[in-house]
Design a protein around this motif. Sequence first.
Motif, short mmCIF file in Angstrom:
data_model
loop_
_atom_site.label_atom_id
_atom_site.label_comp_id
_atom_site.label_asym_id
_atom_site.label_seq_id
_atom_site.Cartn_x
_atom_site.Cartn_y
_atom_site.Cartn_z
N ASN A 296 39.55 44.74 50.22
CA ASN A 296 38.72 45.93 49.97
C ASN A 296 39.54 46.65 48.69
O ASN A 296 38.22 46.64 47.86
N ARG A 297 40.00 46.67 48.34
CA ARG A 297 40.03 47.78 47.06
C ARG A 297 39.97 46.20 45.52
O ARG A 297 39.96 46.96 44.51
N LEU A 298 40.30 45.19 45.78
CA LEU A 298 39.95 44.20 45.23
C LEU A 298 38.43 44.41 44.67
O LEU A 298 38.10 43.64 43.32
N ASN A 299 38.19 43.97 46.24
CA ASN A 299 36.27 43.88 46.12
C ASN A 299 36.03 44.82 45.51
O ASN A 299 35.07 45.11 44.64
N ARG A 300 36.40 45.91 45.50
CA ARG A 300 35.46 47.55 45.01
C ARG A 300 35.79 47.13 43.62
O ARG A 300 34.87 47.51 42.86
N LYS A 301 36.81 46.67 43.14
CA LYS A 301 36.89 46.63 41.35
C LYS A 301 35.90 45.54 40.85
O LYS A 301 35.33 45.70 40.11
N LEU A 302 35.26 44.86 41.46
CA LEU A 302 34.05 43.50 42.00
C LEU A 302 33.50 44.22 41.31
O LEU A 302 32.34 43.73 40.35
N LYS A 303 33.48 44.50 42.93
CA LYS A 303 31.73 45.22 43.11
C LYS A 303 31.15 46.00 42.09
O LYS A 303 30.41 46.10 40.60
#
Lengths: 268, 268
Positions: free
Chosen positions: A186-193
């Motif tokens: 999730n943390r990585l996804n938020r950085k992606l987004k």
Amino acid sequence: FEFTLMVVGESGLGKSTLINSLFLSDLYSNEYPGPSLRIKKTVKVETTKVLIKENGVTLRLTIDDTPGFGDAVDNSNCWQAVINHIEKKFEDYLNAESMVTRSKLADNRVHCCLYFIAPTGHGLKPLDVEFMKNLHDKVNIIPLIAKADTMTPEECLRFKKQIMKEIHEHKIQLYEFPECEDEEENRLNRKLKSRVPFAVVGSNTVLEIGGRRVRGRQYPWGVAEVENIDHCDFTVLRNMLVRTHMQDLKDVTNNVHYENYRSKKLSS
Amino acid sequence: FEFTLMVVGESGLGKSTLINSLFLSDLYSNEYPGPSLRIKKTVKVETTKVLIKENGVTLRLTIDDTPGFGDAVDNSNCWQAVINHIEKKFEDYLNAESMVTRSKLADNRVHCCLYFIAPTGHGLKPLDVEFMKNLHDKVNIIPLIAKADTMTPEECLRFKKQIMKEIHEHKIQLYEFPECEDEEENRLNRKLKSRVPFAVVGSNTVLEIGGRRVRGRQYPWGVAEVENIDHCDFTVLRNMLVRTHMQDLKDVTNNVHYENYRSKKLSS
Ligand SMILES: Nc1nc2c(ncn2[C@@H]2O[C@H](COP(=O)(O)OP(=O)(O)O)[C@@H](O)[C@H]2O)c(=O)[nH]1
Ligand SMILES: Nc1nc2c(ncn2[C@@H]2O[C@H](COP(=O)(O)OP(=O)(O)O)[C@@H](O)[C@H]2O)c(=O)[nH]1
């Protein structure tokens, strides 16, 4: 593993170079040139297939591109050809699904549409808005800032903010990275987004820089490196598209966009 | 000394930045933003004036720009506003000329049109061709490759060749640098001509590079310098426009374009 990717944007935004870079293939070459070299009188969607082997996995990749999109003096409705293509693929799937013997359904539905935004520095063009408003409920749209090496880091940040502001104002629904159960993911996804729209640079040339082999663009003032995260978001796009989110893009296509089409079709 | 310059091209091609760079003025600023920030429902030509002092010479510069040109989904006839503007200026001059007392004729005729070509890497867009075919017999056209730091030196050379090939195929007449009696000047002119269309880069920021103050664009991979002849043709354009060919541009406007208009008008 099968995947269908659609590539849309006006001529000269580096689309074919980016596709070649993403899949390390010369999908676009002298034999099958990029869409900008195949422009006809009217916009038509054209398809090509390529087999990609990566990490022991074989990917049967279908690329749908759109020669002529946005290239005329009058581009009214140039997105209609794209709508027709996407719905035709839904229709084919619906027909195949409703057959008695439906083993091994070929899935040629468009799983993802990469929409290339010109790096003007100001905001979306009217054509960008029209395209996304007409297509966001039919296909997963991932907007990209083309030729991002045209912009300084500050200009790029400002441009991304402006684009997202306009996307929200026009109520355009982009492909959303799913929430995961894994907190780290999730943390990585938020950085992606936070990097959307991805600012990409592509290159067909590999240069030798201080002993390393680097895919990039050689300017008199330096080398813009495709795989350098400080230079552009290419690696971010590649990771999410080819490694982490390919299955989710197919799932959302099947569960959301196709279901939308199916319910409208069956109720009419 | 008076001079009227017209600036044409779609949004985000760096037009306002280039004009500011050419004349070292913030002609375009928060008070009077660039044309891309003044787009209305239809294309209209807008005019601003600025006083430039250079080398003890005062230049009363008029800039005509074209907010909205090429920016809509349907750009049919978006060049008509430009044609109307140029002919209106000819008409004003003709009327003033035909008066009994004609001291100090104000000359607001458009002496030069800088046409900005997007750095697609492929060739001219249909809109570029339409514009130049419609305007080349009415005004001095100087085509520019916008945001030339988007292209590597090889791409730029190929692009220039392709553009000139298409310009010749469409029988488009660009402003021609005159032959001179001076052999040295002729040699320099030939070098100038060989660089057409000029590949320009502009910048509103002055950076400090190794002790020198340099107008340029700071990328993570280096600085594209506006006044570096190895980086772009900015200095070539500035020299010919502001220093060597300004008078000739006015003469050709008066002796060729205006005379064309006048003979058509008086014979109809
Ligand atoms: N500045 C810049 N130029 C690029 C990039 N990718 C491709 N180009 C160049 O842009 C031109 C058009 O590229 P192409 O891939 O054919 O674009 P397409 O028409 O959208 O398919 C070529 O000269 C490419 O070398 C990029 O990321 N940045
Ligand atoms: N790569 C590049 N960007 C530029 C150049 N000149 C201006 N820009 C940037 O492009 C964007 C639009 O510039 P602007 O002058 O407003 O363009 P206009 O809409 O044509 O007037 C801004 O972010 C500028 O900083 C240039 O020569 N090269």
